[in-house]
Design a protein around this motif. Sequence first.
Motif, mmCIF file in Angstrom:
data_model
loop_
_atom_site.group_PDB
_atom_site.id
_atom_site.type_symbol
_atom_site.label_atom_id
_atom_site.label_comp_id
_atom_site.label_asym_id
_atom_site.label_seq_id
_atom_site.Cartn_x
_atom_site.Cartn_y
_atom_site.Cartn_z
ATOM 1 N N ALA A 58 -2.961 -18.704 2.668
ATOM 2 C CA ALA A 58 -2.460 -17.999 3.842
ATOM 3 C C ALA A 58 -3.325 -18.336 5.051
ATOM 4 O O ALA A 58 -4.537 -18.555 4.928
ATOM 5 C CB ALA A 58 -2.474 -16.502 3.593
ATOM 6 N N GLY A 59 -2.694 -18.368 6.225
ATOM 7 C CA GLY A 59 -3.412 -18.651 7.453
ATOM 8 C C GLY A 59 -3.530 -17.430 8.340
ATOM 9 O O GLY A 59 -3.298 -16.293 7.915
ATOM 10 N N ALA A 60 -3.870 -17.660 9.598
ATOM 11 C CA ALA A 60 -4.098 -16.562 10.537
ATOM 12 C C ALA A 60 -2.850 -15.706 10.717
ATOM 13 O O ALA A 60 -2.937 -14.487 10.892
ATOM 14 C CB ALA A 60 -4.552 -17.128 11.883
ATOM 15 N N LYS A 61 -1.663 -16.337 10.670
ATOM 16 C CA LYS A 61 -0.426 -15.583 10.841
ATOM 17 C C LYS A 61 -0.261 -14.555 9.738
ATOM 18 O O LYS A 61 0.115 -13.395 9.993
ATOM 19 C CB LYS A 61 0.767 -16.538 10.861
ATOM 20 N N GLU A 62 -0.534 -14.957 8.500
ATOM 21 C CA GLU A 62 -0.365 -14.028 7.371
ATOM 22 C C GLU A 62 -1.374 -12.876 7.437
ATOM 23 O O GLU A 62 -1.045 -11.725 7.146
ATOM 24 C CB GLU A 62 -0.516 -14.786 6.052
ATOM 25 N N TRP A 63 -2.627 -13.195 7.828
ATOM 26 C CA TRP A 63 -3.617 -12.116 7.910
ATOM 27 C C TRP A 63 -3.308 -11.158 9.057
ATOM 28 O O TRP A 63 -3.554 -9.948 8.947
ATOM 29 C CB TRP A 63 -5.017 -12.709 8.060
ATOM 30 N N PRO A 100 9.516 -9.074 13.291
ATOM 31 C CA PRO A 100 10.394 -10.257 13.235
ATOM 32 C C PRO A 100 9.670 -11.578 13.456
ATOM 33 O O PRO A 100 10.136 -12.622 12.986
ATOM 34 C CB PRO A 100 11.399 -9.981 14.364
ATOM 35 N N PHE A 101 8.530 -11.560 14.139
ATOM 36 C CA PHE A 101 7.809 -12.789 14.420
ATOM 37 C C PHE A 101 6.764 -13.116 13.355
ATOM 38 O O PHE A 101 6.493 -14.285 13.075
ATOM 39 C CB PHE A 101 7.112 -12.690 15.787
ATOM 40 N N LEU A 102 6.159 -12.080 12.741
ATOM 41 C CA LEU A 102 5.050 -12.305 11.828
ATOM 42 C C LEU A 102 5.440 -12.265 10.360
ATOM 43 O O LEU A 102 4.778 -12.898 9.528
ATOM 44 C CB LEU A 102 3.953 -11.252 12.079
ATOM 45 N N LEU A 103 6.487 -11.523 10.023
ATOM 46 C CA LEU A 103 6.807 -11.284 8.621
ATOM 47 C C LEU A 103 7.907 -12.223 8.144
ATOM 48 O O LEU A 103 8.934 -12.370 8.813
ATOM 49 C CB LEU A 103 7.249 -9.831 8.418
#
Length: 533
Positions: A16-21, A195-198
């Motif tokens: 996982a990257g920064a988006k997932e965290w 909607p943008f992160l998940l």
Amino acid sequence: MTFEARTETDHGPPLAGAKEWTALAVLSLPAMLVIMDLTVLHLAVPHLSADLAPSSSQLLWITDIYGFLIAGFLITMGSLGDRIGRRKLLLIGGAAFGVASVLSAYATSPEMLIGARALMGIAGATLMPSTLSLIRNMFLDDRQRTTAISLWMMSFMVGGSIGPLVGGALLEVFWWGSVFLVGVPVMVLLLVAGPFLLPEYRDPRAGRLDLFSAVLLLAAVLPVIYGIKKLASDGFGWLLVAAIAAGLVFAVMFVRRQRSLDDPLIDIELFRNRAFGVTLGVMTTATFAMMGLNLFVMQYLQLVHGLSPLRAGLWVLPMTGAMMIGMMAAPLLVRYVRPGYVISGGLLVSSAGIVLMTQIDGSSGFGVLITGTCVMAAGFTPQAALGTDLVIRAAPPEKAGAASAASETGNELGGALGLAILGSVGTAVYRSGMSDSVPSELPGDAAAAAGDTLAGATAVAATLPDAVGGPLLDAARAAFTDGLQATAVVSALAVLAGAVLAAVLLRRVGTDTGPSGDAPPSAVDPAAEVPVP
């Protein structure tokens, strides 16, 4: 902890990257809020009672219906998320929770508040399994997922700890409805960022939701929870026996129907998997002990040591700190020790803290109590994080929502059983200790109140001369402390049993060894663990 992404060809699942965290942080907020709303209302009861003037029956429904409907709808909502999409259900539930929070805050009648709290409960049931199942899909690496679930579980514990503090602070300045509005900005953030992160995930092969199964499940869970709560508040009675019996009958019907369906709400065969069934049992046992003991700890701080609700809440913060330490330690320990042994060791630590609490006395037990609760909490948290991880790993990814909901339902039942059974044990010891300590000259109602609860004895003693009220209050505090010690003994035995079960039955569940967290084949029990795809 790493935030660098990796492709699936680099020796294992992608990291996982920064988006997932960042998405994990967004998911943790509604999870924390759901738990806060289980406790924050209790402080507002005197204020809303003065404003809305509910009857005793209406007040009971105001305080209980939220938790009832969360427990009753968890598995149904988890299964629904697997079918229609977990992100979609989370956003729908978040919007509904925000609307229901506003309705609760501005309720103008008891009936309106009961209805709004019911909607909050149904919406809350969509949030917990949706957040956890999305974590299952965002964090494919075993080590990262264990860390993510630990952080997610920490949000629950922080929510439970700060709920009374937040509620007390708001009630110092605003009206009772303000305790519900805390959730509105959180849900707005979820609706904007979600909607943008998940990512979206659903089971492409899932059939229609079986509504009859959903009704059967509700008919099974609600009467059992109701009966257990009645046992805690009113003692043994035929009404609670009938409620629990009815719930068990519907539970049997639910299980039989799930076995006959091609696409059940929850696959009953999962319970044959040790990593799923045994872990759920151990987690339920731990919740049983912790919730039951916390009931007595908060009363001890307020009624024996005379602390205000806000000061008592502040003294819970060291326990929260101990939980955080345990949560951070769990992902590190599981790199070197199998999860079953880490869970078992944590429960042994918890039992040591609980045994320490058996040494509390009515006059000088404050330091012993705080130390014991901190040790207990630090030991409980590894099983909460690792147990949740094992449960959702044991289920196929397309069934993660239902598996997550089963985990949360087990915690709900464990907490209700702890409050009822340990509450009954403590109450029985208190009543026995007070049987010869109530002054004979007290009127019947006052004598009954003093002999029934410490709160009743405190209220009665305040109306008596010091020469009579002082000894009565001392006796009541001593009897309550004896009850706390008895519940600690029962809790310690239950936790020790859970430690033995984890060490024996989960001993072959694998541990992370490689860069991707894959366990070697020799460390994995094929009947107990399903590998993460």
